[in-house]
Design a protein around this motif. Sequence first.
Motif: not given
Length: 271
Positions: A18, A20-22, A24-26, A28, A173-175, A177
């Motif tokens: 979780t 890591y993917y959050r 990554k989204r920030y 992006e 949240y937030n990955y 979306d």
Amino acid sequence: MPIKQPIKRNQLRIYLGTKYYRLKRYWEWYTDGKRYAKQKETAKLKHVIFTHKTVLLRQLKDVDMWLQHNKVKNLTIAAKSLNGILLKPGETFSYWKLLGNTSKSKGYVDGMILHYGKVTTGTGGGLCQLSNLIYWMTLHTPLLVTERYRHSFDVFPDSKRSQPFGSGATCAYNYLDLQIKNDTNATYQLVIYLTDTHLVGEWRADVPPTRTYEVYEKEHSMTQEYWGGYARHNKIHRKVYNLNQELIDDEYITENNAIMMYEPFLPDGNS
């Protein structure tokens, strides 16, 4: 399509994944070059393109009603954040970029969350009803859904379901979306509000509609998987009509494959 048996992941792996993917989204959001919608307008645009509403309180099997009432509190907060958002030509709507994290400091409370096919609780739970509503409405407009995640588990049997299976959009949240791009020359506006009984949404625009849409499912089936569980499958399509109600296109939208968390073919009343 065969579905693999769910893998039980330990809590540490889920936590690290979780994070890591959050992150990554920030990254992006600030580097992908998209123009994200952020302007709100109190005055409503003139033309209603599509409107839809869903019931706020539903009696679900083995789900306490206090979770439903807390969901309403969370939806009320989220609706205020999204109501009036303008989606201008070339812009992208990002569900989570606009809502932000669902923290207690913002007033969010514990609500129902579906986690690996099981009902649990978490701060801000219940907001999938809002992302489901926005996704369904968007399928009835010329707007382009550029990111959407399907539900991996079909948790509850059909009970007064008015939309095809798999016509929603899960969110986390937030990955996970929901992103929608406006590739048209018109400006669109998202209107979201709650009544005493329903969550209501509208897509409005500054020009009248030139098309209408009929969303439907094809190739619906339920299968027993090699590992013993059951799965549900379908494909979502939509018919496109001009203002004379003449069919001008039939578009493929998406394919859904979900693990069923209940026995198929339940008799009526077992919901």
